[in-house]
Design an enzyme around this catalytic site. Structure first.
Site, PDB file in Angstrom:
ATOM      1  N   GLY A 271       0.778  -1.196  -0.240  1.00  0.00           N
ATOM      2  CA  GLY A 271      -0.073   0.117   0.044  1.00  0.00           C
ATOM      3  C   GLY A 271       0.771   1.370   0.077  1.00  0.00           C
ATOM      4  O   GLY A 271       1.777   1.139   0.292  1.00  0.00           O
TER       5      GLY A 271
ATOM      6  N   GLN B 213       2.780   9.945   1.169  1.00  0.00           N
ATOM      7  CA  GLN B 213       4.371   9.366   1.360  1.00  0.00           C
ATOM      8  C   GLN B 213       5.074   9.609   0.298  1.00  0.00           C
ATOM      9  O   GLN B 213       6.400   9.478   0.475  1.00  0.00           O
ATOM     10  CB  GLN B 213       3.917   7.838   1.332  1.00  0.00           C
TER      11      GLN B 213
ATOM     12  N   CYS C 153       5.779  -0.391   7.035  1.00  0.00           N
ATOM     13  CA  CYS C 153       5.143   0.995   6.198  1.00  0.00           C
ATOM     14  C   CYS C 153       6.605   1.325   5.564  1.00  0.00           C
ATOM     15  O   CYS C 153       7.695   1.330   5.932  1.00  0.00           O
ATOM     16  CB  CYS C 153       5.142   2.030   7.147  1.00  0.00           C
ATOM     17  N   LEU C 154       6.456   1.607   4.195  1.00  0.00           N
ATOM     18  CA  LEU C 154       7.538   1.953   3.225  1.00  0.00           C
ATOM     19  C   LEU C 154       8.236   3.207   3.868  1.00  0.00           C
ATOM     20  O   LEU C 154       9.314   3.476   3.428  1.00  0.00           O
ATOM     21  CB  LEU C 154       7.041   2.216   1.929  1.00  0.00           C
TER      22      LEU C 154
ATOM     23  N   HIS D  19      -4.669   1.470   7.296  1.00  0.00           N
ATOM     24  CA  HIS D  19      -3.176   2.104   7.433  1.00  0.00           C
ATOM     25  C   HIS D  19      -3.020   3.277   6.500  1.00  0.00           C
ATOM     26  O   HIS D  19      -2.442   4.208   6.731  1.00  0.00           O
ATOM     27  CB  HIS D  19      -2.219   0.986   7.286  1.00  0.00           C
ATOM     28  N   GLU D  20      -3.328   2.857   5.213  1.00  0.00           N
ATOM     29  CA  GLU D  20      -3.355   3.931   4.265  1.00  0.00           C
ATOM     30  C   GLU D  20      -4.140   5.339   4.291  1.00  0.00           C
ATOM     31  O   GLU D  20      -3.872   6.346   4.120  1.00  0.00           O
ATOM     32  CB  GLU D  20      -3.552   3.511   2.813  1.00  0.00           C
TER      33      GLU D  20
ATOM     34  N   HIS E 115      -2.619   7.538   6.768  1.00  0.00           N
ATOM     35  CA  HIS E 115      -1.517   8.408   6.301  1.00  0.00           C
ATOM     36  C   HIS E 115      -2.303   9.897   5.907  1.00  0.00           C
ATOM     37  O   HIS E 115      -1.519  10.973   5.777  1.00  0.00           O
ATOM     38  CB  HIS E 115      -0.932   7.831   5.151  1.00  0.00           C
TER      39      HIS E 115
HETATM   40 NI    NI Z   1       2.479   3.305   5.488  1.00  0.00          NI
END
Ligand code: NI
Length: 177
Positions: free
Chosen positions: A45, A50, A99-100, A141-142, A145
């Site tokens: 995701g 991000q 998470c990236l 989660h997304e 963000h």
């Molecule tokens: Ni994330």
């Protein structure tokens, strides 16, 4: 086009994103680039903030993966949502998240087990997704963000301060290396 993924503690990750007024070609190109960036980074995701764009857009792909898939990962179940909202949520589930934007750290987070998410698709048409398990976790989660919330912000206060200190130290070391 590959986009740069912001890493914690970049303050831009704490910014709140604004709704998309019109889903136009510029937004569709951004979505395409977000998918490419996510598959290359081997994530499930990615949210627009991000990649430094504070607009309410997320992409996810929680399709089942096989061992040894090439990078960039082949698309399995790509979903892009503009202006996503968790319209309904039920039960609770604990999942180990990563998470990236927080590389090298995973931890358990509690979320709703089942969700209904509404929003717009890449053509600006209304969309409704009923999800559970990994997809439900991933969508929540997304969407977090977009509020400037990272999964580490959902850990206990004590754990959060320990983890954040460690992550900041590591980021500083990497920056000076
Ligand atoms: Ni994330």
């Amino acid at each position: 086009m590959l986009l740069e993924i912001l890493k914690y503690p970049d303050p831009r990750l704490a910014d709140k994103s604004t709704p998309v007024a019109v889903v136009d070609d510029e937004i569709r190109t951004l979505i395409e680039n977000m998918f490419e960036t996510m598959y290359t980074a081997e994530g499930v995701g990615l949210a627009a903030p991000q990649v430094g764009v504070t607009k309410r857009i997320i992409v996810v792909d929680c399709g089942v993966r096989e061992e040894g898939e090439e990078t960039p990962l082949p698309p399995k179940e790509p979903i892009a949502i503009v202006n996503p909202v968790v319209a309904e949520g039920q039960g609770s589930i604990v999942w180990e998240e990563g998470c990236l934007s927080v590389p090298g750290y995973v931890d358990e987070v509690e979320r709703k087990a089942k969700v209904k998410v509404t929003g717009l698709d890449k053509n600006g048409e209304p969309l409704e997704i009923h999800a559970e398990g990994l997809l439900a976790v991933c969508l929540q989660h997304e969407i977090d963000h977009l509020e400037g919330v990272l999964f580490v912000d959902r850990l206990s206060r004590l754990k959060q301060s320990m983890v954040k200190k460690k992550l900041k130290k590591r980021a500083a070391e990497e920056a000076s290396a």
